[in-house]
Design a protein around this motif. Structure first.
Motif: not given
Length: 363
Positions: A33-38, A69-76, A102-113
């Motif tokens: 996943v590239l977290h940025g503009p398309p 863009g945290k919400q979009k990252l979690l959705e994707v 943006e704190d990617l590690e924290a956002e990814v941790s929140e995804a709980k995958l």
């Protein structure tokens, strides 16, 4: 030229974000996943799809760049795992996520995958190798590589950057592009030099060796048909490196062996081209040949040790640098990286084809 006097490179350079993406592939991450503009790194992403990698983007908008863009990252991430359930997912942040912090590690941790998520914020600034290093640091935290391999990777990547800054196309100022020499003419010269003995040094970067190894096949064909002798020194050890790097080395050695070619000396692995260059020069002294064909990253070697030297690489600015370094001939295998993506066997090269044509013309 005034541009040449500037203390920084003003010609285009490789992108750290792209380096991060390709490093994820090398650890066998097949969902990124590239977290940025398309449109960010569009070409690199499309090319990776040739190599069995599934690519996704969070399609950040102007609004997301301001507010995050945290919400979009979690959705994707949720959708990727729901649809494919991969063991490893890669997440690469971009200039946008880096600038807004943006704190990617924290956002990814929140995804709980229930998967290993290798993630890093990477901007387009700095050496491209820094993007690879950030991904490898995350891969270590995820238990995908051990501390010894991480240390090794950091060392060889920073050495690669040093070589490019001192001998390659990362030197300060401006490098004007130039065409390589004519493949047909150089092929004739190589066939003639073969009669007296030739050193062929493969000092390639990762999968590009699938293309440069074809020149070894062609030189072997010329030897069998027209006579002569050559020795092969290659950075094709398969005991070190990330999974794909080791696999590529094994594939190439096996295919060369199938064609009756033995590697006379190994100089290192396919990711060690910055270090294996010096070792290759030392090993070449054992054979006493004064002519050399150096494939892949020839700018890492000093050609002045040989009376006749051919540097074979990719890129018009690299051709300029090879001539400045003292190579007698410079051959541009344009699009080398693109031609090998997704390949697992040796692919035809321009110089290899030219050598075969010389053989055909001489019977």
């Amino acid at each position: 030229m005034k541009l040449k006097s500037l203390p920084y490179a003003v010609h285009p350079r490789p992108n750290p974000i792209a380096a991060a993406l390709y490093t994820l592939r090398d650890i066998n991450c097949r969902h990124i996943v590239l977290h940025g503009p398309p449109g960010c790194n569009f070409r690199a992403l499309r090319l990776l799809e040739r190599d069995r990698v599934k690519i996704f983007t969070t399609s950040m908008s102007d609004f997301d760049v301001v507010l995050g863009g945290k919400q979009k990252l979690l959705e994707v991430l949720d959708a990727v795992y729901s649809d494919f359930a991969p063991e490893i997912i890669g997440v690469v942040g971009t200039c946008c996520t880096t600038i807004i912090g943006e704190d990617l590690e924290a956002e990814v941790s929140e995804a709980k995958l229930p998967a290993k998520v290798v993630c890093a914020n990477v901007s387009g600034c700095g050496d491209n190798t820094e993007g690879a290093i950030r991904i490898l640091e995350s891969a270590f935290k995820c238990g995908i590589i051990d501390s010894a391999e991480l240390e090794r990777q950091v060392r060889i990547l920073r050495m690669a950057s040093k070589v490019e800054r001192e001998r390659g196309v990362a030197i300060p100022g401006y490098i004007a592009p130039s065409e390589g020499d004519n493949c047909g003419e150089v092929a004739k010269e190589i066939v003639e030099r073969l009669k007296e003995g030739l050193i062929v040094i493969l000092n390639a970067k990762k999968e590009t060796a699938y293309l440069y190894a074809d020149i070894i096949l062609a030189i072997n064909s010329a030897k069998n048909r027209l006579g002569g002798d050559f020795a092969v020194i290659a950075n094709l050890e398969d005991s070190k490196g990330l999974p794909k790097v080791r696999e590529d080395a094994r594939n190439i050695v096996m295919e060369l062996k199938e064609n009756g070619i033995k590697i006379d000396r190994f100089s290192g692995s396919l990711d060690e081209y910055a270090y294996s260059a010096e070792k290759a020069l030392e090993l070449s002294e054992e054979f006493g040949y004064s002519s050399a064909v150096i494939l892949g990253i020839p700018q890492a070697l000093n050609p002045k040790k040989f009376d006749y030297s051919v540097g074979v690489s990719s890129g018009e600015r690299t051709m300029t640098r090879l001539r400045e370094l003292g190579y007698k001939r410079a051959i541009n295998e344009e699009g080398a990286h693109v031609s090998v993506l997704g390949k697992r066997r040796i692919v035809r090269s321009h110089l290899g084809n030219a050598i075969r044509e010389v053989c055909e013309s001489r019977g």
